[in-house]
Write an enzyme that holds these catalytic residues in place. Structure first.
Site, PDB file in Angstrom:
ATOM      1  N   ASP A 162       0.949  -1.017   0.148  1.00 21.77           N
ATOM      2  CA  ASP A 162       0.233  -0.332  -0.228  1.00 21.77           C
ATOM      3  C   ASP A 162       1.077   1.289   0.075  1.00 21.77           C
ATOM      4  O   ASP A 162       1.594   1.042   0.269  1.00 21.77           O
ATOM      5  CB  ASP A 162      -0.370   0.397   1.244  1.00 21.77           C
ATOM      6  CG  ASP A 162      -2.339  -0.413   1.068  1.00 21.77           C
ATOM      7  OD1 ASP A 162      -2.934   0.528   1.656  1.00 21.77           O
ATOM      8  OD2 ASP A 162      -2.278  -0.561   0.216  1.00 21.77           O
ATOM      9  N   LYS A 182      -1.531   4.578  -3.913  1.00 18.26           N
ATOM     10  CA  LYS A 182      -1.943   5.950  -5.195  1.00 18.26           C
ATOM     11  C   LYS A 182      -0.546   5.988  -4.835  1.00 18.26           C
ATOM     12  O   LYS A 182       0.143   6.201  -3.901  1.00 18.26           O
ATOM     13  CB  LYS A 182      -2.780   6.789  -4.677  1.00 18.26           C
ATOM     14  CG  LYS A 182      -2.989   7.213  -3.152  1.00 18.26           C
ATOM     15  CD  LYS A 182      -3.979   7.970  -3.069  1.00 18.26           C
ATOM     16  CE  LYS A 182      -4.177   8.010  -1.712  1.00 18.26           C
ATOM     17  NZ  LYS A 182      -5.484   7.950  -1.044  1.00 18.26           N
ATOM     18  N   MET A 228      -7.680  10.556   8.308  1.00 22.85           N
ATOM     19  CA  MET A 228      -8.461  11.159   6.515  1.00 22.85           C
ATOM     20  C   MET A 228      -9.479  12.512   6.873  1.00 22.85           C
ATOM     21  O   MET A 228     -10.121  12.479   5.969  1.00 22.85           O
ATOM     22  CB  MET A 228      -9.032  10.356   6.099  1.00 22.85           C
ATOM     23  CG  MET A 228      -8.038   8.564   6.038  1.00 22.85           C
ATOM     24  SD  MET A 228      -9.596   7.730   5.110  1.00 22.85           S
ATOM     25  CE  MET A 228     -10.814   7.043   6.512  1.00 22.85           C
TER      26      MET A 228
END
Ligand code: SAH
Length: 506
Positions: free
Chosen positions: A36, A58, A173
């Site tokens: 990840d 990402k 987040m």
């Protein structure tokens, strides 16, 4: 066919030592590793060299694999009979979508296990000196998603109860939604004065901590340019940071230091610098190789060991290479029983203890001249001395011993060669990221670094050069570079102390 299995492993928040022992064991076993964005790459050192690595996180400009595709990939690899390590930042079940992956695995009939990890929700504040609970200050904490779509009709977050009933609130987040989070909490009664903090890239050497208050948080995010990933902590515990800070006030914290030693020698320097808080980048400019005569000289010396009175080592590499060859020849340390042993410094002597040997002579200060003067009273003047060492080395020791009447054989134990495999990385770091300090532990590290940057000393502007001693420093000056840190004790610990003092002075 071999039964496959998927381990969902909590990789922890970043500091590689925060991986659990079980996580490490699963990683070591894995045929495939699925990594990840937030799972620290340094953990891959535990993977088998032949393990397949799939990155599904990402990265700017790159396609991100959809969650469902990732789950299917895990199932597919499992069905192929592979042991899969699915590495997820923090804990897989704390906003890690571990549950979704398990649902797919179950459906596919692939066996799985979940290995909990240290969540950033607790560890990032901890490394900022903020305990999530503290007697008399906070008796409860909650971990909340900060990512809820603000346009959602009904929030699934119980803002009223969190604001009124939980002492410490940790939002993950949440950086992009700070204004919403703060206004909701204040709306339901949390005071605007409540201390708050953002901990970005917690537990990593480049951790950043910003303290603020609930009322000012939204403004500060913008003003200070705070970016994800960060944990947003709200509560009176944030005040404890003043007293409990420990990670980001270590002497070398925030310093990016390039280590140019060969990989085989670098580990101790890297460990010590890491422990003092530095961000170390291992970019070897030299490599240790077998001697150019393919051990011919060394093998001949091994065949006549009984005639030598002294065996002298001038580096850890010399020790490593000598004993490797000794053992390969079918001998063991009994073959050295009749000899006295000298070591040029404490680190070389320590390396000898790994073979059960205590050096008879070790000067406190690492230098050929010092070994010579320490040995002098122990010599009668007709001894035969064997020195296994690097191909290129100073002649002070053999010549000095010969002057004292000894017969000296110098044999090549290893040679240092330029390691150019990391050239691109080196240039990338210097051109785009910058470094605070470059360490030079021998003249050859200087030469080879200069070669790799094609003499472009402009790339070293603003970078502090730290040399292990005056000889290495003199080599820097050949390139018109003045090292501002020069250790006067020519050992790794000496160098690290000098760096610490140099940083303190600035
Ligand atoms: N499973 C993870 C959380 C995943 S959600 C865990 O248990 O830690 C991703 C969010 O976690 C990020 O947006 C950030 O808020 C937080 N996060 C992850 N790693 C972090 C770190 N090292 N420092 C601060 N926050 C981190």
């Amino acid at each position: 066919m071999k039964q496959g299995k998927v381990y969902l492993i909590g990789a922890g928040p970043g500091d590689p030592e925060l991986l659990t022992l079980k996580g490490k064991r699963c990683l070591e076993e894995a045929d495939v590793i699925v990594g990840d964005y937030l799972a620290d790459k340094r953990l891959l050192r535990y993977a088998r060299p032949d393990a397949e690595y799939v990155y599904v996180g990402k990265k700017a400009g790159c396609h991100t694999m959809k969650q469902h595709e990732i789950s299917l990939l895990l199932a597919e690899k499992g069905k192929e009979g592979k042991i899969v390590a699915r590495l997820k930042g923090g804990d897989p079940f704390v906003f890690g979508r571990g549950g979704e992956e398990i649902e797919v695995l179950r459906e596919a009939g692939v066996p799985f296990e979940e290995v909990p990890g240290v969540t950033s929700a607790i560890a990032a504040p901890a490394y900022a000196g903020i305990p999530v609970t503290h007697r008399g200050v906070a008796a409860s904490f909650a971990v909340i998603t900060g990512h809820e779509d603000p346009n959602k009709d009904r929030s699934s977050i119980h803002w009223d109860k969190l604001a009124g009933g939980v002492d410490t609130l940790i939002f993950l987040m949440g950086v992009g939604h700070t204004a919403l989070i703060a206004s909701q909490l204040m709306k339901y009664g949390k005071s605007a004065d409540t201390p708050a903090a953002f901990v970005r890239w917690g537990t990593r050497p480049y951790q950043e901590t910003y303290t603020t208050t609930l009322g000012k948080a939204a403004e500060d995010v913008v003003k200070m340019g705070i970016k994800p990933p960060a944990a947003f902590v709200v509560g009176n515990v944030v005040k404890l940071r003043e007293k409990m800070r420990w990670f980001d006030n270590r002497p070398l914290f925030g310093k990016r230091i390039i280590v140019t030693r060969s990989r085989s020698q670098a580990s101790r320097l890297v460990t010590v610098l890491d422990q003092k808080g530095a961000e170390t980048l291992e970019i070897p400019t030299i490599a240790i190789r077998d001697p150019s005569d393919d051990f011919k000289g060394m093998d001949e010396a091994l065949d006549r060991l009984e005639m030598y009175d002294w065996l002298i080592f001038t580096s850890q590499n010399g020790v490593d290479s000598f004993f490797r060859r000794l053992y390969q020849s079918g001998r063991d340390t009994r073959a050295l029983g009749h000899m006295k042993i000298g070591a040029i410094g404490p680190a070389t002597a320590r390396q000898l203890t790994r073979h059960g040997l205590h050096a008879d002579c070790v000067p406190a200060k690492y230098k050929a001249e010092n070994l010579l003067s320490e040995m002098k009273p122990l010599l009668k003047g007709y001894e035969k001395v064997l020195i296994p060492r690097a191909k290129v080395a100073r002649s002070v020791l053999p010549e000095g011993l010969r002057d004292l009447g000894c017969r000296v054989d110098v044999v090549e134990a290893y040679r240092t060669e330029a390691d150019t495999a990391h050239k691109e990385e080196l240039l990338d770091v210097l051109e785009h990221h910058g470094a605070d300090i470059i360490t030079f532990t021998s003249s050859s590290t200087v030469y080879n670094l200069m070669n790799q940057i094609d003499g472009r000393t402009d790339l070293l502007k603003g970078v502090t050069l730290a040399c292990i001693g005056p000889i290495t420093a003199a080599t820097c000056r050949k390139y018109n570079l003045e090292p501002s840190i020069i250790s006067d004790i020519y050992t790794i610990d000496g160098l690290v102390n000098a760096i610490e003092k140099g940083v303190e002075k600035k």
